[in-house]
Design a protein around this motif. Structure first.
Motif, PDB file in Angstrom:
ATOM      1  N   ALA A   4       0.834  -1.208   0.000  1.00 59.31           N
ATOM      2  CA  ALA A   4       0.000   0.000   0.000  1.00 59.31           C
ATOM      3  C   ALA A   4       0.872   1.263   0.000  1.00 59.31           C
ATOM      4  CB  ALA A   4      -0.922  -0.005   1.214  1.00 59.31           C
ATOM      5  N   GLU A   5       1.974   1.210   0.732  1.00 58.11           N
ATOM      6  CA  GLU A   5       2.905   2.341   0.820  1.00 58.11           C
ATOM      7  C   GLU A   5       3.556   2.617  -0.538  1.00 58.11           C
ATOM      8  OE1 GLU A   5       5.145   2.924   4.865  1.00 58.11           O
ATOM      9  OE2 GLU A   5       6.579   2.116   3.449  1.00 58.11           O
ATOM     10  N   VAL A   6       4.021   1.538  -1.201  1.00 60.69           N
ATOM     11  CA  VAL A   6       4.659   1.685  -2.523  1.00 60.69           C
ATOM     12  C   VAL A   6       3.642   2.211  -3.538  1.00 60.69           C
ATOM     13  CG1 VAL A   6       5.884   0.493  -4.395  1.00 60.69           C
ATOM     14  CG2 VAL A   6       6.359  -0.135  -2.034  1.00 60.69           C
ATOM     15  N   ALA A   7       2.370   1.778  -3.402  1.00 63.06           N
ATOM     16  CA  ALA A   7       1.317   2.233  -4.323  1.00 63.06           C
ATOM     17  C   ALA A   7       1.088   3.737  -4.210  1.00 63.06           C
ATOM     18  CB  ALA A   7       0.014   1.477  -4.050  1.00 63.06           C
ATOM     19  N   VAL A   8       1.300   4.308  -3.020  1.00 61.45           N
ATOM     20  CA  VAL A   8       1.172   5.756  -2.830  1.00 61.45           C
ATOM     21  C   VAL A   8       2.382   6.459  -3.444  1.00 61.45           C
ATOM     22  CG1 VAL A   8       1.146   7.605  -1.094  1.00 61.45           C
ATOM     23  CG2 VAL A   8      -0.272   5.568  -0.767  1.00 61.45           C
ATOM     24  N   ASN A  65      -2.777  -2.527  -5.927  1.00 65.29           N
ATOM     25  CA  ASN A  65      -3.183  -2.282  -4.537  1.00 65.29           C
ATOM     26  C   ASN A  65      -4.705  -2.184  -4.415  1.00 65.29           C
ATOM     27  OD1 ASN A  65      -2.365  -1.743  -1.735  1.00 65.29           O
ATOM     28  ND2 ASN A  65      -3.301   0.267  -2.121  1.00 65.29           N
ATOM     29  N   ALA A  66      -5.357  -1.550  -5.399  1.00 66.69           N
ATOM     30  CA  ALA A  66      -6.823  -1.449  -5.395  1.00 66.69           C
ATOM     31  C   ALA A  66      -7.444  -2.839  -5.528  1.00 66.69           C
ATOM     32  CB  ALA A  66      -7.287  -0.544  -6.536  1.00 66.69           C
ATOM     33  N   ALA A  86     -12.606  -1.002  -3.076  1.00 66.53           N
ATOM     34  CA  ALA A  86     -11.180  -0.652  -3.259  1.00 66.53           C
ATOM     35  C   ALA A  86     -10.615   0.119  -2.067  1.00 66.53           C
ATOM     36  CB  ALA A  86     -10.990   0.153  -4.537  1.00 66.53           C
ATOM     37  N   HIS A  87     -11.488   0.622  -1.172  1.00 70.60           N
ATOM     38  CA  HIS A  87     -11.009   1.392  -0.016  1.00 70.60           C
ATOM     39  C   HIS A  87     -10.998   0.548   1.266  1.00 70.60           C
ATOM     40  CE1 HIS A  87     -11.081   4.938  -2.512  1.00 70.60           C
ATOM     41  NE2 HIS A  87     -12.326   4.666  -2.856  1.00 70.60           N
ATOM     42  N   PHE A  88     -11.230  -0.747   1.136  1.00 69.07           N
ATOM     43  CA  PHE A  88     -11.250  -1.642   2.300  1.00 69.07           C
ATOM     44  C   PHE A  88      -9.898  -1.617   3.014  1.00 69.07           C
ATOM     45  CE2 PHE A  88     -10.609  -5.922   4.148  1.00 69.07           C
ATOM     46  CZ  PHE A  88     -11.736  -6.022   4.946  1.00 69.07           C
ATOM     47  N   GLN A  89      -9.912  -1.467   4.327  1.00 74.86           N
ATOM     48  CA  GLN A  89      -8.664  -1.344   5.100  1.00 74.86           C
ATOM     49  C   GLN A  89      -8.189  -2.669   5.694  1.00 74.86           C
ATOM     50  OE1 GLN A  89      -6.739   1.538   5.611  1.00 74.86           O
ATOM     51  NE2 GLN A  89      -8.044   2.373   4.000  1.00 74.86           N
ATOM     52  N   GLY A  90      -9.112  -3.456   6.207  1.00 78.41           N
ATOM     53  CA  GLY A  90      -8.704  -4.691   6.886  1.00 78.41           C
ATOM     54  C   GLY A  90      -8.287  -4.417   8.323  1.00 78.41           C
ATOM     55  N   PRO A  91      -8.178  -5.473   9.138  1.00 78.21           N
ATOM     56  CA  PRO A  91      -7.824  -5.301  10.556  1.00 78.21           C
ATOM     57  C   PRO A  91      -6.348  -4.968  10.732  1.00 78.21           C
ATOM     58  CG  PRO A  91      -7.901  -7.630  10.015  1.00 78.21           C
ATOM     59  CD  PRO A  91      -8.302  -6.894   8.764  1.00 78.21           C
ATOM     60  N   GLU A  92      -5.997  -4.548  11.927  1.00 79.83           N
ATOM     61  CA  GLU A  92      -4.583  -4.309  12.242  1.00 79.83           C
ATOM     62  C   GLU A  92      -3.898  -5.656  12.425  1.00 79.83           C
ATOM     63  OE1 GLU A  92      -2.020  -1.958  15.604  1.00 79.83           O
ATOM     64  OE2 GLU A  92      -4.012  -1.170  15.097  1.00 79.83           O
ATOM     65  N   LEU A  93      -2.769  -5.850  11.759  1.00 82.04           N
ATOM     66  CA  LEU A  93      -2.076  -7.144  11.822  1.00 82.04           C
ATOM     67  C   LEU A  93      -0.926  -7.074  12.820  1.00 82.04           C
ATOM     68  CD1 LEU A  93      -1.875  -7.824   7.960  1.00 82.04           C
ATOM     69  CD2 LEU A  93      -3.666  -8.551   9.548  1.00 82.04           C
ATOM     70  N   GLN A  94      -0.752  -8.140  13.580  1.00 80.38           N
ATOM     71  CA  GLN A  94       0.361  -8.220  14.527  1.00 80.38           C
ATOM     72  C   GLN A  94       1.541  -8.940  13.873  1.00 80.38           C
ATOM     73  OE1 GLN A  94      -0.001  -6.588  17.469  1.00 80.38           O
ATOM     74  NE2 GLN A  94      -2.010  -6.083  16.598  1.00 80.38           N
ATOM     75  N   ASN A 120       7.823 -11.150  -3.557  1.00 83.69           N
ATOM     76  CA  ASN A 120       7.721 -10.197  -2.441  1.00 83.69           C
ATOM     77  C   ASN A 120       8.848  -9.163  -2.436  1.00 83.69           C
ATOM     78  OD1 ASN A 120       5.463 -11.573  -1.574  1.00 83.69           O
ATOM     79  ND2 ASN A 120       6.544 -12.788  -0.046  1.00 83.69           N
ATOM     80  N   ALA A 121      10.089  -9.610  -2.641  1.00 84.99           N
ATOM     81  CA  ALA A 121      11.229  -8.671  -2.569  1.00 84.99           C
ATOM     82  C   ALA A 121      11.107  -7.547  -3.606  1.00 84.99           C
ATOM     83  CB  ALA A 121      12.553  -9.418  -2.706  1.00 84.99           C
ATOM     84  N   PRO A 122      10.837  -7.843  -4.891  1.00 87.42           N
ATOM     85  CA  PRO A 122      10.677  -6.737  -5.850  1.00 87.42           C
ATOM     86  C   PRO A 122       9.516  -5.803  -5.491  1.00 87.42           C
ATOM     87  CG  PRO A 122      10.904  -8.829  -7.021  1.00 87.42           C
ATOM     88  CD  PRO A 122      10.804  -9.151  -5.567  1.00 87.42           C
ATOM     89  N   LEU A 123       8.388  -6.366  -5.019  1.00 87.81           N
ATOM     90  CA  LEU A 123       7.227  -5.529  -4.683  1.00 87.81           C
ATOM     91  C   LEU A 123       7.503  -4.621  -3.480  1.00 87.81           C
ATOM     92  CD1 LEU A 123       4.185  -7.963  -5.196  1.00 87.81           C
ATOM     93  CD2 LEU A 123       5.056  -6.213  -6.775  1.00 87.81           C
ATOM     94  N   MET A 124       8.412  -5.034  -2.598  1.00 93.23           N
ATOM     95  CA  MET A 124       8.736  -4.210  -1.434  1.00 93.23           C
ATOM     96  C   MET A 124       9.494  -2.943  -1.828  1.00 93.23           C
ATOM     97  SD  MET A 124       7.364  -5.812   1.089  1.00 93.23           S
ATOM     98  CE  MET A 124       6.145  -6.151  -0.168  1.00 93.23           C
ATOM     99  N   ASN A 125      10.243  -2.999  -2.944  1.00 94.04           N
ATOM    100  CA  ASN A 125      11.093  -1.858  -3.326  1.00 94.04           C
ATOM    101  C   ASN A 125      10.716  -1.248  -4.674  1.00 94.04           C
ATOM    102  OD1 ASN A 125      12.470  -2.295  -0.953  1.00 94.04           O
ATOM    103  ND2 ASN A 125      14.500  -2.408  -1.866  1.00 94.04           N
ATOM    104  N   GLY A 126       9.492  -1.531  -5.138  1.00 95.77           N
ATOM    105  CA  GLY A 126       9.011  -0.870  -6.358  1.00 95.77           C
ATOM    106  C   GLY A 126       9.504  -1.450  -7.661  1.00 95.77           C
ATOM    107  N   GLY A 127      10.008  -2.695  -7.634  1.00 98.94           N
ATOM    108  CA  GLY A 127      10.433  -3.356  -8.872  1.00 98.94           C
ATOM    109  C   GLY A 127       9.236  -3.878  -9.654  1.00 98.94           C
TER     110      GLY A 127
END
Length: 514
Positions: free
Chosen positions: A8-12, A33-34, A156-164, A227-234
């Motif tokens: 979600a952060e990378v999508a912003v 992300n949507a 598309a605006h669904f947030q979901g619960p807080e994850l631990q 996962n690794a590429p998606l974490m850094n915008g690849g």
């Protein structure tokens, strides 16, 4: 932070950057992300809640990515399963894994239609349509839902619960060498830390285009190529099925920068006559894992394609990466490299004491990537996790510069007349013969020495004889390590990631003698 919130952060930050390309179609981070939020919302509307278990029986596809991240955003636990497993293998995991919902290929509709009475916890089956399913005329039964409909029904605006951090995100069933598969419970922290650490270690950034052709349901692809590429915008270049021709074309057309594969894939690419260094011109790095890469193959591949192959090491229970050859120092052929950031590796004896540099012992690991335990298996968990360390079952040694070398699986070591023979050492010699394409070595019973070494070889030269190859081994190995017999095969048995299965070769020998 976790995989879902980081996406979600990378999508912003990079809303218009392509997150993935699949069969020529691309999706931006904003669109992905949507879709993830909409799918999470669609699952919620069906009654799926935080902590519920959802199985993914899909190949490499956008649906896999959206299904995985959507379930994680909702706080559900994902169980990825190889869709070509037998009904018995799938049934065991669904039952043992307490699965409430399944996202599956339409080709599996008949399987779930038959299995409903035997899986009391299974409440929802979500089906992804495929061209093959349409060809076969597979229709969706009323009680099953289509992936597209679930996606379109969401918000598309669904947030979901807080994850631990400590919540279980994924349960990976490992193909145990003995008995039933065990479900390694990986937490949000396990997966996020390993994806981020490997992305930083390999300097993956928004300019990288990573080929994901290994199966996404396997942890190696899941972490390193997805996962690794998606974490850094690849950008992830999703390939549904490996073929050398397709990989060379994709690398050239999409200007790929990273290829992730197992040694068997590198062998197929090397042997394929239609590929050239020009196809791989934009690659900055090739990554190999899953099993040890024969040094002869590594050197031949690098020479032919003018690209560096960097080996690493991992296992499902560690999310998976623990070691990698560093990019800022010399890479050592045959080594799995050094400990990645935040992860410790050491080599110990049977009492858990660290052995001197150069000596062989068991590789043990600790770090934020190490699993919570095996699902519903407290004894196996206690055996694997001791004093804060994960015992890998792999035999290794460390050199004076902190580089680790996998010698072999503890269970696959061959003992000839009291001497230890590591299959990999013999296989390295077989691979160095110019006519050998693939090789594997197992131990067989021997009346005089307890065990003897037997080789299995795929050769490109029909004139190569067993005697000539054994004589070649005699020139390179101590007498007790030389194979007593060698069998030529058309191909060696492999699992879905292309790893050669020595266990199947042993079983074949046992059944032929019974």
């Amino acid at each position: 932070m976790n995989l879902s919130s980081r996406l979600a952060e990378v999508a912003v930050q990079l809303p218009d950057k392509p997150a993935y390309v699949f069969e020529g179609e691309r999706s931006t981070y904003g669109e992905l992300n949507a879709s993830v939020s909409k799918f999470a919302s669609g699952l919620y509307n069906m009654g799926i809640r935080q902590g519920d278990h959802i199985a993914l029986l899909l190949g490499n596809s956008p649906q896999f990515v959206i299904g995985l991240y959507g379930a994680l955003r909702l706080g559900a636990t994902v169980i990825p399963i190889n869709p070509i497993y037998t009904p018995d293998e799938i049934g065991y995991i669904l039952l043992n894994g307490d699965v409430k919902a399944v996202i599956a290929l339409d080709l599996l509709v008949p399987l779930f239609a038959q299995a409903q009475g035997r899986l009391p916890l299974l409440k929802h089956v979500i089906i992804c349509e495929t061209p093959q399913g349409k060809e076969k005329g597979i229709l969706l039964p009323e009680q099953m839902k289509s992936f597209t409909n679930v996606l379109q029904s969401g918000d598309a605006h669904f947030q979901g619960p807080e994850l631990q951090d400590d919540d279980v995100a994924v349960i990976l069933y490992t193909s145990g060498t003995t008995g039933k598969p065990k479900g390694a419970m990986l937490t949000h922290k396990n997966l996020y830390s390993n994806a981020q650490d490997i992305a930083n270690y390999l300097k993956i950034n928004e300019n990288d285009r990573v080929i994901a052709t290994l199966p996404m349901f396997h942890v190696f692809c899941l972490t390193v190529a997805l996962n690794a590429p998606l974490m850094n915008g690849g950008t992830v270049l999703i390939v549904p099925k490996f073929s050398p021709k397709k990989i060379f074309r994709l690398a050239r057309e999409q200007q790929a920068t990273i290829f992730v594969g197992v040694p068997t894939m590198y062998n197929f690419l090397y042997q394929y006559e239609g590929g050239s260094a020009e196809d791989f011109r934009t690659l900055r790095l090739c990554i190999s894992g899953g099993s040890s890469m024969p040094v002869a193959l590594l050197k031949n591949f690098e020479q032919k394609f003018k690209v560096i192959v960097s080996e690493g090491y991992g296992l499902s229970e560690a999310s998976p990466v623990t070691c990698f050859n560093p990019l800022d120092r010399p890479r050592k052929p045959g080594s799995i490299g050094t400990s990645i950031m935040n992860v410790e590796n050491k080599v110990v004896n049977e009492f858990g004491e660290e052995v001197p540099v150069g000596e062989v012992g068991e590789l043990v690991v600790r770090g934020p990537n190490v699993m919570k335990g095996y699902y519903k298996m407290p004894e196996e968990t206690a055996h694997a996790l001791r004093d804060g360390w994960l015992h890998t079952g792999d035999l290794a040694r460390m050199d004076e510069e902190g580089y680790f070398y996998i010698v072999d699986r503890k269970k696959e070591m061959i003992i000839v007349g009291g001497y230890n023979v590591y299959p990999r050492e013999v296989e390295e010699v077989l691979y160095s013969h110019p006519d050998v394409v693939e090789a594997a070595v197992v131990g067989v019973p021997d009346p005089d020495y307890g065990e003897a070494v037997k080789g299995f070889v795929v050769s490109k030269n029909p004139q190569l004889t067993e005697e000539a190859l054994i004589e070649y081994c005699r020139q390179h190995l101590a007498k007790y390590k030389v194979p007593s017999s060698i069998e030529f095969l058309e191909e060696l048995p492999k699992n879905t990631t292309g790893k050669i299965l020595r266990r199947v070769l042993k079983e074949r020998l046992i059944s032929s003698h019974s």
